[in-house]
Write a protein that holds these residues in place. Structure first.
Motif, PDB file in Angstrom:
ATOM      1  N   UNK A   1       0.828  -1.199   0.000  1.00  0.00           N
ATOM      2  CA  UNK A   1       0.000   0.000   0.000  1.00  0.00           C
ATOM      3  C   UNK A   1       0.868   1.257   0.000  1.00  0.00           C
ATOM      4  N   UNK A   2       1.881   1.265   0.861  1.00  0.00           N
ATOM      5  CA  UNK A   2       2.770   2.426   0.924  1.00  0.00           C
ATOM      6  C   UNK A   2       3.544   2.573  -0.386  1.00  0.00           C
ATOM      7  N   UNK A   3       3.940   1.450  -0.977  1.00  0.00           N
ATOM      8  CA  UNK A   3       4.661   1.505  -2.247  1.00  0.00           C
ATOM      9  C   UNK A   3       3.808   2.150  -3.331  1.00  0.00           C
ATOM     10  N   UNK A   4       2.552   1.750  -3.400  1.00  0.00           N
ATOM     11  CA  UNK A   4       1.651   2.334  -4.395  1.00  0.00           C
ATOM     12  C   UNK A   4       1.371   3.807  -4.103  1.00  0.00           C
ATOM     13  N   UNK A   5       1.273   4.154  -2.804  1.00  0.00           N
ATOM     14  CA  UNK A   5       1.033   5.552  -2.444  1.00  0.00           C
ATOM     15  C   UNK A   5       2.215   6.427  -2.862  1.00  0.00           C
TER      16      UNK A   5
ATOM     17  N   UNK B   1       2.577   9.511  -5.720  1.00  0.00           N
ATOM     18  CA  UNK B   1       3.197  10.828  -5.561  1.00  0.00           C
ATOM     19  C   UNK B   1       4.269  11.069  -6.620  1.00  0.00           C
ATOM     20  N   UNK B   2       5.045  10.028  -6.950  1.00  0.00           N
ATOM     21  CA  UNK B   2       6.068  10.157  -8.001  1.00  0.00           C
ATOM     22  C   UNK B   2       5.417  10.439  -9.352  1.00  0.00           C
ATOM     23  N   UNK B   3       4.304   9.763  -9.632  1.00  0.00           N
ATOM     24  CA  UNK B   3       3.602  10.013 -10.898  1.00  0.00           C
ATOM     25  C   UNK B   3       3.130  11.454 -10.991  1.00  0.00           C
ATOM     26  N   UNK B   4       2.658  12.001  -9.864  1.00  0.00           N
ATOM     27  CA  UNK B   4       2.190  13.382  -9.873  1.00  0.00           C
ATOM     28  C   UNK B   4       3.347  14.360 -10.013  1.00  0.00           C
TER      29      UNK B   4
ATOM     30  N   UNK C   1      -5.698   9.519 -11.548  1.00  0.00           N
ATOM     31  CA  UNK C   1      -4.556   8.999 -10.795  1.00  0.00           C
ATOM     32  C   UNK C   1      -4.908   9.110  -9.326  1.00  0.00           C
ATOM     33  N   UNK C   2      -5.203   7.992  -8.686  1.00  0.00           N
ATOM     34  CA  UNK C   2      -5.630   7.966  -7.301  1.00  0.00           C
ATOM     35  C   UNK C   2      -4.434   7.721  -6.379  1.00  0.00           C
ATOM     36  N   UNK C   3      -4.720   7.592  -5.093  1.00  0.00           N
ATOM     37  CA  UNK C   3      -3.663   7.401  -4.109  1.00  0.00           C
ATOM     38  C   UNK C   3      -2.964   6.065  -4.324  1.00  0.00           C
ATOM     39  N   UNK C   4      -3.731   5.010  -4.586  1.00  0.00           N
ATOM     40  CA  UNK C   4      -3.146   3.675  -4.691  1.00  0.00           C
ATOM     41  C   UNK C   4      -3.021   3.189  -6.119  1.00  0.00           C
ATOM     42  N   UNK C   5      -3.910   3.596  -7.000  1.00  0.00           N
ATOM     43  CA  UNK C   5      -3.944   3.037  -8.341  1.00  0.00           C
ATOM     44  C   UNK C   5      -4.321   4.123  -9.351  1.00  0.00           C
ATOM     45  N   UNK C   6      -4.181   3.764 -10.616  1.00  0.00           N
ATOM     46  CA  UNK C   6      -4.528   4.656 -11.716  1.00  0.00           C
ATOM     47  C   UNK C   6      -5.617   3.986 -12.542  1.00  0.00           C
ATOM     48  N   UNK C   7      -6.607   4.757 -12.922  1.00  0.00           N
ATOM     49  CA  UNK C   7      -7.746   4.235 -13.688  1.00  0.00           C
ATOM     50  C   UNK C   7      -7.556   4.567 -15.162  1.00  0.00           C
ATOM     51  N   UNK C   8      -7.616   3.523 -15.997  1.00  0.00           N
ATOM     52  CA  UNK C   8      -7.453   3.664 -17.443  1.00  0.00           C
ATOM     53  C   UNK C   8      -8.750   3.209 -18.104  1.00  0.00           C
ATOM     54  N   UNK C   9      -9.278   4.034 -18.997  1.00  0.00           N
ATOM     55  CA  UNK C   9     -10.501   3.697 -19.722  1.00  0.00           C
ATOM     56  C   UNK C   9     -10.139   3.232 -21.122  1.00  0.00           C
ATOM     57  N   UNK C  10     -10.542   1.996 -21.454  1.00  0.00           N
ATOM     58  CA  UNK C  10     -10.218   1.415 -22.754  1.00  0.00           C
ATOM     59  C   UNK C  10     -11.235   1.868 -23.791  1.00  0.00           C
ATOM     60  N   UNK C  11     -10.993   1.430 -25.035  1.00  0.00           N
ATOM     61  CA  UNK C  11     -11.870   1.843 -26.124  1.00  0.00           C
ATOM     62  C   UNK C  11     -13.276   1.282 -25.975  1.00  0.00           C
ATOM     63  N   UNK C  12     -13.419   0.118 -25.360  1.00  0.00           N
ATOM     64  CA  UNK C  12     -14.745  -0.461 -25.161  1.00  0.00           C
ATOM     65  C   UNK C  12     -15.390   0.013 -23.862  1.00  0.00           C
ATOM     66  N   UNK C  13     -14.894   1.141 -23.284  1.00  0.00           N
ATOM     67  CA  UNK C  13     -15.476   1.785 -22.105  1.00  0.00           C
ATOM     68  C   UNK C  13     -15.365   0.944 -20.833  1.00  0.00           C
TER      69      UNK C  13
ATOM     70  N   UNK D   1      -9.619  -0.218 -16.515  1.00  0.00           N
ATOM     71  CA  UNK D   1      -8.501  -1.053 -16.091  1.00  0.00           C
ATOM     72  C   UNK D   1      -7.834  -0.346 -14.915  1.00  0.00           C
ATOM     73  N   UNK D   2      -7.796  -0.995 -13.759  1.00  0.00           N
ATOM     74  CA  UNK D   2      -7.205  -0.426 -12.561  1.00  0.00           C
ATOM     75  C   UNK D   2      -5.785  -0.962 -12.437  1.00  0.00           C
ATOM     76  N   UNK D   3      -4.811  -0.078 -12.578  1.00  0.00           N
ATOM     77  CA  UNK D   3      -3.403  -0.471 -12.563  1.00  0.00           C
ATOM     78  C   UNK D   3      -2.759   0.094 -11.306  1.00  0.00           C
ATOM     79  N   UNK D   4      -2.105  -0.729 -10.480  1.00  0.00           N
ATOM     80  CA  UNK D   4      -1.388  -0.191  -9.312  1.00  0.00           C
ATOM     81  C   UNK D   4      -0.322   0.818  -9.734  1.00  0.00           C
ATOM     82  N   UNK D   5      -0.153   1.850  -8.962  1.00  0.00           N
ATOM     83  CA  UNK D   5       0.811   2.895  -9.309  1.00  0.00           C
ATOM     84  C   UNK D   5       2.232   2.367  -9.379  1.00  0.00           C
ATOM     85  N   UNK D   6       2.553   1.379  -8.539  1.00  0.00           N
ATOM     86  CA  UNK D   6       3.913   0.833  -8.567  1.00  0.00           C
ATOM     87  C   UNK D   6       4.222   0.170  -9.905  1.00  0.00           C
TER      88      UNK D   6
END
Length: 806
Positions: free
Chosen positions: A625-629, A633-636, A659-671, A674-679
């Motif tokens: 959790x801390x790694x993703x958090x 912050x690094x992504x921001x 870009x959330x605290x733990x993960x990043x939300x990606x919207x694909x072409x078919x709507x 995809x929730x990808x961990x920030x790490x």
């Protein structure tokens, strides 16, 4: 005006500083006054607790006095808790002042006399406050011990009374002695009534008698008028053929209000009229109010039962049962509630008239026997109807809002059996107590459940767009339907919590727990209780939550202002603006949390211990959790990806939406999301088409006849790309002859667009245009010859295999 404002600015600053200084001086003076006041109050409280301790040691202490003593103890305990809380501010101020002075100099070094004197005064003040706190802690502990002692005495008396053994209902002496005590009841009751009547008649003159008759007639008329007015105002029109659920629920409570409020008015007015004629004795007054109180209770209970069952009109029935069952249950349950009310009347009258214990035993036995009889009759009536023996109720009954009652027959059978056993073995008081509670708890739970359903229907109906409240929320406050629905959910949730906080104490009060116990629990929860070295207080928790909510609101308002007034006017792209918005939001939330924890009294000097515990926790499971958090912050900060970028990762390809605290939300072409961990975005390869700019490249592969002129094909493809409105002039489109083929020559067209998201659409437009241009210039686009031959050979082989199979 501008020059004048600049001239007066220093004076405004001086006045502000002067006001702050006066306010701090006033605060310090108020804190000193608080400490002195609390110190003066400790000695009287100590003496009062010593007197209470002497009283509790008495064996003959009446129960009524015990209740008053417990109330006094709880008041003292609440006062000590409050004074302890009031001392926190002066103690904190003195401690902080000493911390600002720092430690005294070591060795031969000497400090200034003024500082030494100030240090000595602050130390004495701090020690004085700590001594007062120690006295208050001792008073609190003493009051808690005395409260526990009084509670133990009270509960022992209750259980000894409930489980007091006497004669069985099968013992004829119980009934003979009980009926013999009826003469004492009638004699004493009639004596009180006749004495009151003699006073009333003796003080009446013809004019006074006429005035009394007029006043009583006016009282009856007022009660009847109030009944009609309340029926007209509160109750829905009963001639409506198909009432809604909301109208059925409201009709139950409106009927109770319309029946009991006029009766209460009549009782109060009759009391005033009789008191104006002659003064009633204390016994007569108590008897009058006992009869009046239980008359109101009996009327409200009977009206409530009839409102639910509605035996005369099935359209307004709150349960889906047949007419015959509703009629029978209405009579049986009404009789059961009447038994409960009469038991209350006779118990109170027996106390007032000082009747012998034989009367109490007989009365309790009668109440228990009638309760068991009526309870079994109700259960058998419902059971017989469910078995289909009543021709009037073909379908099974639908209890609707009282579906929970269908699960309780075994409980009621057990209660009836327990009452019966208690009556047989001679535990009359226990049987009477269970008879009372089975009625009270059933009515109480039914009322609370109906209020719950009524609140839900009122809110859902009130927030509709065609209702005044719904129109106000949508038009005046400009709220969306989703926001209005959320408000409805919040209101119903608050109502449910309120019902729990009201209903649970009411249910608990039916046991050995008294109201003093409940107030003691509430006082402890509000002012705080110690758990180890930590003081947990509901007041502090609520205050900290409100402080955090205030910080969150301020953060949201600031970020909205930042977006609208600052970031929107800059030339920054949307991704960078979103990163700034997210970073400011995180900082605001962190500051709000620190502010709330500070307000709650958290000592940040212990953060080293907390950090050590957090480190252990990270090693045992919080590391991810801390790694993703931290990765978030690094992504921001580094911004390898940002909101709006078109990226490709292991989980898929799409646009970064958040870009959330733990993960990043990606919207694909078919709507899909995809929730990808920030790490993963930091440690793995990420393809970003819009990292530096949004430009995208279009690639179109084309096959042409070998006989076609390659230069002409290239010219056609280039001209088509140049004519497309979304293709950039620089870099210019480029067409290449890539390869010779056995059946066709291969070409590729490269072009660039400003928005990478439009690559697919532009490529499709180019293919269509190239196909039309090739047809106009008689240039073929052949398939792969080998693939065509395979398909044809397969088509020829299929019939032969079919023929061979046949």
């Amino acid at each position: 005006m501008k020059g004048r404002s600049l001239t007066t600015a220093p004076y405004l600053v001086i006045l502000t500083l002067l006001a702050l200084a006066l306010w701090s001086m006033g605060t310090a003076h108020a804190q000193d006054a608080t400490v002195d006041r609390i110190q003066r109050q400790t000695a009287p409280l100590t003496k009062q607790l010593e007197g209470i301790k002497t009283q509790l040691d008495r064996v003959d202490l009446p129960t009524s006095e015990l209740e008053k003593i417990r109330t006094s103890i709880e008041q003292i305990r609440a006062l000590t808790l409050q004074m302890t809380g009031d001392l926190q501010a002066p103690l904190t101020a003195a401690t902080q002042s000493l911390d600002q002075l720092g430690p005294p100099p070591e060795g031969d070094a000497k400090e200034a006399p003024e500082i030494a004197q100030q240090r000595q005064a602050l130390t004495q003040r701090r020690d004085q406050i700590r001594a007062i706190q120690a006295q208050l802690d001792l008073l609190r502990v003493t009051s808690e011990q005395l409260s526990e002692q009084a509670s133990r005495i009270q509960h022992e008396r209750f259980f000894s009374k409930i489980f007091e053994s006497g004669r069985s209902v099968l013992d004829p002496r119980l009934w003979l002695e009980g009926f013999a005590s009826i003469d004492a009841f009638v004699t004493r009751f009639m004596t009180v009534v006749s004495n009151w009547w003699s006073r009333l008649i003796g003080g009446l003159s013809p004019l006074t008698a006429m005035l009394l008759i007029v006043e009583l007639a006016a009282t009856i008329a007022a009660a009847m008028g109030a009944h009609r007015v309340l029926n007209w105002l509160l109750r829905p029109r009963l001639n409506k053929p198909n009432p809604t659920d909301l109208e059925r629920l409201w009709n139950v409570f409106a009927g109770v209000f319309a029946a009991t409020i006029p009766l209460m008015i009549a009782v109060f007015l009759v009391s005033l009229v009789l008191s104006s004629i002659t003064e009633m004795s204390q016994q007569a007054r108590r008897i009058y109010w006992i009869l009046a109180f239980w008359a109101v209770i009996a009327t409200s209970g009977r009206t409530f039962i009839r409102g639910i069952l509605s035996p005369n009109d099935s359209a307004w029935r709150a349960v889906g049962i047949a007419d015959l069952l509703a009629y029978r249950l209405s009579r049986l349950l009404g009789a059961l509630f009447l038994v409960y009310a009469l038991d209350g009347v006779f118990r109170r009258l027996a106390d007032v008239l000082f009747l012998p214990v034989e009367f109490f035993s007989m009365q309790g036995a009668i109440t228990g026997v009638l309760t068991v009889f009526l309870l079994i009759a109700v259960l058998l009536t419902v059971r017989r109807t469910e078995d289909g023996e009543d021709t009037d109720s073909k379908p099974p009954p639908d209890l609707g809002w009282f579906g929970w009652a269908a699960k309780l027959p075994l409980v009621y059978w057990a209660i009836a059996a327990t009452i019966s056993v208690a009556l047989v073995v001679g535990l009359i008081a226990l049987a009477q107590y269970l008879s009372q509670q089975v009625v009270v708890l059933t009515i109480l739970v039914a009322v609370l459940m109906l209020i719950h359903y009524l609140a839900d229907h009122l809110v859902s109906d009130g927030i509709k767009p065609n209702r005044p409240v719904g129109r106000f929320l949508r038009r005046t406050l400009s709220l969306t339907n989703h926001s209005v629905d959320r408000i409805g959910v919040v209101i119903t949730t608050l109502v449910d919590f309120g019902l729990v906080f009201i209903g649970v104490p009411l249910v608990i009060l039916q046991t050995a727990v008294t109201w003093v116990d409940i107030t003691s629990w509430l006082t402890t929860a509000f002012w705080g209780f110690r758990l180890g070295g930590i003081t947990i207080s509901l007041y502090t928790v609520v205050a900290a939550i409100l402080a955090f909510a205030f910080g969150v609101i301020i953060t949201k308002l600031f970020t909205r202002w930042l977006d609208a007034r600052v970031l929107a006017r800059t030339q920054l792209n949307k991704g960078l603006r979103d990163s700034i918005h997210t970073g400011v939001t995180y900082i605001g939330y962190i500051l709000a949390g620190i502010f709330a924890l500070s307000y709650a009294g958290l000592n940040f000097a212990n953060l080293a211990i907390i950090a050590g515990a957090l480190g252990v926790g990270i090693g045992f499971g919080l590391q991810s959790i801390v790694n993703n958090f931290v990765s978030g912050l690094i992504l921001l900060a580094e911004r390898p990806i940002k909101v709006g970028d078109l990226i490709k990762v292991t989980g898929g390809q799409g646009i970064v939406k958040r870009i959330n605290v733990r993960s990043t939300e990606i919207e694909t072409a078919d709507k899909s999301s995809v929730i990808v961990p920030n790490s993963s975005l930091i440690s793995e390869n990420v393809q970003n088409w819009t990292h530096t700019d949004t430009m995208g490249r279009v690639l179109v592969a084309v096959r042409a006849d070998p006989e076609a002129d390659p230069e002409k094909v290239l010219q056609i493809m280039t001209s088509i790309a140049q004519r497309h409105e979304k293709i950039l002039a620089f870099p210019a489109p480029l067409a290449l002859f890539t390869n010779f083929g056995p059946a066709a020559n291969e070409f590729e067209l490269y072009a660039y667009v400003a928005d990478a998201l439009s690559v697919g659409g532009v490529a499709s437009d180019l293919r269509i245009a190239i196909r039309k241009a090739f047809e106009e210039n008689d240039i073929g686009m052949p398939y792969n010859v080998q693939d065509v031959k395979l398909v044809k050979s397969a088509d020829k082989a299929a019939p032969q295999e079919g023929e061979g199979g046949e």
